[in-house]
Motif scaffolding. Structure first.
Motif, PDB file in Angstrom:
ATOM      1  N   ASN A   1      -1.741 -19.970  35.443  1.00 38.05           N
ATOM      2  CA  ASN A   1      -0.355 -19.811  34.998  1.00 38.05           C
ATOM      3  C   ASN A   1      -0.132 -20.301  33.568  1.00 38.05           C
ATOM      4  OD1 ASN A   1       0.741 -18.569  37.290  1.00 38.05           O
ATOM      5  ND2 ASN A   1       0.877 -20.536  38.327  1.00 38.05           N
ATOM      6  N   ASN A   2      -0.247 -19.378  32.605  1.00 34.07           N
ATOM      7  CA  ASN A   2       0.114 -19.670  31.225  1.00 34.07           C
ATOM      8  C   ASN A   2       1.531 -20.247  31.204  1.00 34.07           C
ATOM      9  OD1 ASN A   2      -2.008 -19.084  29.539  1.00 34.07           O
ATOM     10  ND2 ASN A   2      -1.591 -16.900  29.525  1.00 34.07           N
ATOM     11  N   VAL A   3       1.739 -21.293  30.437  1.00 35.25           N
ATOM     12  CA  VAL A   3       3.040 -21.943  30.396  1.00 35.25           C
ATOM     13  C   VAL A   3       4.034 -21.065  29.644  1.00 35.25           C
ATOM     14  CG1 VAL A   3       4.330 -23.954  29.644  1.00 35.25           C
ATOM     15  CG2 VAL A   3       1.988 -24.223  30.505  1.00 35.25           C
ATOM     16  N   THR A   4       5.051 -20.592  30.351  1.00 34.83           N
ATOM     17  CA  THR A   4       6.121 -19.818  29.733  1.00 34.83           C
ATOM     18  C   THR A   4       7.351 -19.896  30.626  1.00 34.83           C
ATOM     19  OG1 THR A   4       6.860 -17.629  29.003  1.00 34.83           O
ATOM     20  CG2 THR A   4       5.252 -17.698  30.815  1.00 34.83           C
ATOM     21  N   THR A   5       8.507 -20.019  30.023  1.00 39.27           N
ATOM     22  CA  THR A   5       9.758 -20.059  30.780  1.00 39.27           C
ATOM     23  C   THR A   5      10.392 -18.675  30.854  1.00 39.27           C
ATOM     24  OG1 THR A   5      10.984 -20.617  28.758  1.00 39.27           O
ATOM     25  CG2 THR A   5      10.173 -22.451  30.098  1.00 39.27           C
ATOM     26  N   LEU A   6       9.771 -17.702  30.244  1.00 35.29           N
ATOM     27  CA  LEU A   6      10.331 -16.358  30.174  1.00 35.29           C
ATOM     28  C   LEU A   6      10.061 -15.592  31.465  1.00 35.29           C
ATOM     29  CD1 LEU A   6      10.269 -13.990  27.180  1.00 35.29           C
ATOM     30  CD2 LEU A   6       9.241 -13.201  29.314  1.00 35.29           C
ATOM     31  N   THR A   7      11.079 -14.911  31.953  1.00 30.12           N
ATOM     32  CA  THR A   7      10.942 -14.112  33.164  1.00 30.12           C
ATOM     33  C   THR A   7      11.148 -12.639  32.838  1.00 30.12           C
ATOM     34  OG1 THR A   7      11.783 -15.918  34.544  1.00 30.12           O
ATOM     35  CG2 THR A   7      11.826 -13.701  35.491  1.00 30.12           C
ATOM     36  N   LEU A   8      10.178 -11.818  33.205  1.00 31.87           N
ATOM     37  CA  LEU A   8      10.277 -10.377  33.004  1.00 31.87           C
ATOM     38  C   LEU A   8      10.864  -9.719  34.249  1.00 31.87           C
ATOM     39  CD1 LEU A   8       6.809  -9.663  31.348  1.00 31.87           C
ATOM     40  CD2 LEU A   8       9.012  -9.901  30.200  1.00 31.87           C
ATOM     41  N   ALA A   9      11.690  -8.702  34.037  1.00 31.83           N
ATOM     42  CA  ALA A   9      12.294  -7.974  35.147  1.00 31.83           C
ATOM     43  C   ALA A   9      11.685  -6.575  35.229  1.00 31.83           C
ATOM     44  CB  ALA A   9      13.807  -7.869  34.959  1.00 31.83           C
ATOM     45  N   LEU A  10      11.399  -6.133  36.432  1.00 36.45           N
ATOM     46  CA  LEU A  10      10.827  -4.806  36.640  1.00 36.45           C
ATOM     47  C   LEU A  10      11.822  -3.737  36.202  1.00 36.45           C
ATOM     48  CD1 LEU A  10       8.182  -3.623  37.869  1.00 36.45           C
ATOM     49  CD2 LEU A  10       9.436  -3.397  40.028  1.00 36.45           C
TER      50      LEU A  10
END
Length: 272
Positions: free
Chosen positions: A132-141
C-alpha cells in the motif's frame, strides 16, 4: 518456398501470438500491443499452406511485430531482410520498425537491418511489491453517464481526438478499468488500470492524465500510487510507459516506485 498473405481474422494467429509473447523477456507495453497492433495490417507466413509465422505493419509503414515459429524451414533472418528491403510484392513499403528491448529476437533482426535508431518510449514495471503506497487520494470508478466528461477532459488536457477516446474510454468504463478524481465536483485527474484478457494476465497496465492546472503539485504521484495499490490488491504487477521526452512523467512514475526496465526503439531500415 514461403508465401506471404494478408490476414483478415486475428483469431487465426492466436496460437502464434501466444508463442510470440512467451518469448518476451519482460511484459510488453499494453497500448502498443493491444491498442496499436490490432489496428495494424497483419500478414501470415505460409509453408505449403501451413501458417508458420506473421508480421504486422501500421499505417505509417512500420513493423510492430514479427514472428516465425521455430519449426519453420524458412530462415528468419533471410525472410526479415526480404521484408525490410521492400522486396515483398504483398507487403510492399516498410520504412522501419518499432520494437522493445523486451523482444530480443525481433530486436536483433531489426538491428541487423537498421541504419539508425532512436529511443521512443520508456517501459516501467514494479520490481519490488509495495504494501500500500501511502496516499490519501481516493479514485472513483467511472460511470457510463460520465463518459462525455472524461472524453472532454482528455481532449482538453492532452489533445486526444474525441472520436477515438470516446470509444476507448467507453470500453474501459464497461470493463470497470477507468477511474476519476474529483474535487468540489471538478474532474482533476483520470486513471486507468487496464487488465489483460490473454497473454500477460499477471500484469496491470496503468495510465493517467492530470489537469494542466493541477500539474506540479504532487497529484500525479498520488493518482499513480492509488492505481498501483489497486493493481497490487488484485495480486497483479503494475506496468506503464511514457515517451522518452516526458521528463515530468518519468519523475512521477519513479517516485511511485516503478522502474524503467525496458525501452521501445524506433528503427529505420537500410535501403536495398
Amino acid at each position: 518456398m514461403i508465401d506471404i498473405k494478408p490476414i483478415d481474422k486475428l483469431e487465426s494467429i492466436s496460437q502464434l501470438k501466444a508463442q510470440y509473447f512467451a518469448l518476451s523477456s519482460a511484459p510488453l507495453d499494453g497500448m502498443w500491443h493491444f491498442g496499436f497492433v490490432p489496428m495494424a495490417s497483419h500478414f501470415g507466413f505460409y509453408e505449403q499452406d501451413n501458417l508458420v509465422g506473421f508480421c504486422c505493419i501500421n499505417d505509417e509503414n512500420y513493423l510492430l511485430q514479427f514472428y516465425l515459429a521455430p519449426e519453420a524451414e524458412t530462415d528468419a533472418k533471410a525472410l526479415f531482410r526480404f521484408i525490410a528491403q521492400q522486396q515483398s510484392q504483398v507487403i510492399k513499403q516498410v520504412k522501419g520498425a518499432y520494437v522493445s528491448t523486451a523482444e530480443p529476437h525481433y530486436l536483433s533482426l531489426c538491428m541487423d537491418n537498421s541504419t539508425q535508431f532512436a529511443l521512443n518510449t520508456l517501459m516501467y514495471q514494479q520490481l519490488v511489491p509495495v504494501n500500500n503506497n501511502v496516499t490519501t487520494l481516493t479514485l472513483a470508478l467511472a460511470k457510463p453517464e460520465q463518459l462525455q466528461q472524461f472524453v472532454e477532459f482528455a481532449a482538453t488536457n492532452i489533445g486526444a481526438p474525441e472520436q477515438w477516446v470516446s470509444g476507448y474510454y467507453g470500453n474501459l468504463i464497461s470493463r470497470k478499468e477507468l477511474f476519476g478524481y474529483w474535487q468540489n465536483g471538478e474532474l482533476l485527474a483520470t486513471g486507468e488500470c487496464r487488465l489483460f484478457d490473454e497473454y500477460q494476465t499477471e500484469y496491470a497496465d496503468l495510465g493517467m492524465i492530470v489537469a494542466q492546472s493541477h500539474r506540479g503539485k504532487g497529484l500525479a504521484t498520488q493518482v499513480l500510487s492509488s492505481l498501483i495499490n489497486l493493481a497490487n490488491d488484485r495480486g497483479l504487477t503494475p506496468i506503464c510507459s511514457t515517451e522518452i521526452g516526458n521528463i515530468g512523467a518519468q519523475k512521477t512514475i519513479e517516485r511511485a516506485g516503478l522502474m524503467p526496465q525496458n525501452r521501445i526503439v524506433q528503427i529505420a531500415f537500410e535501403a536495398k
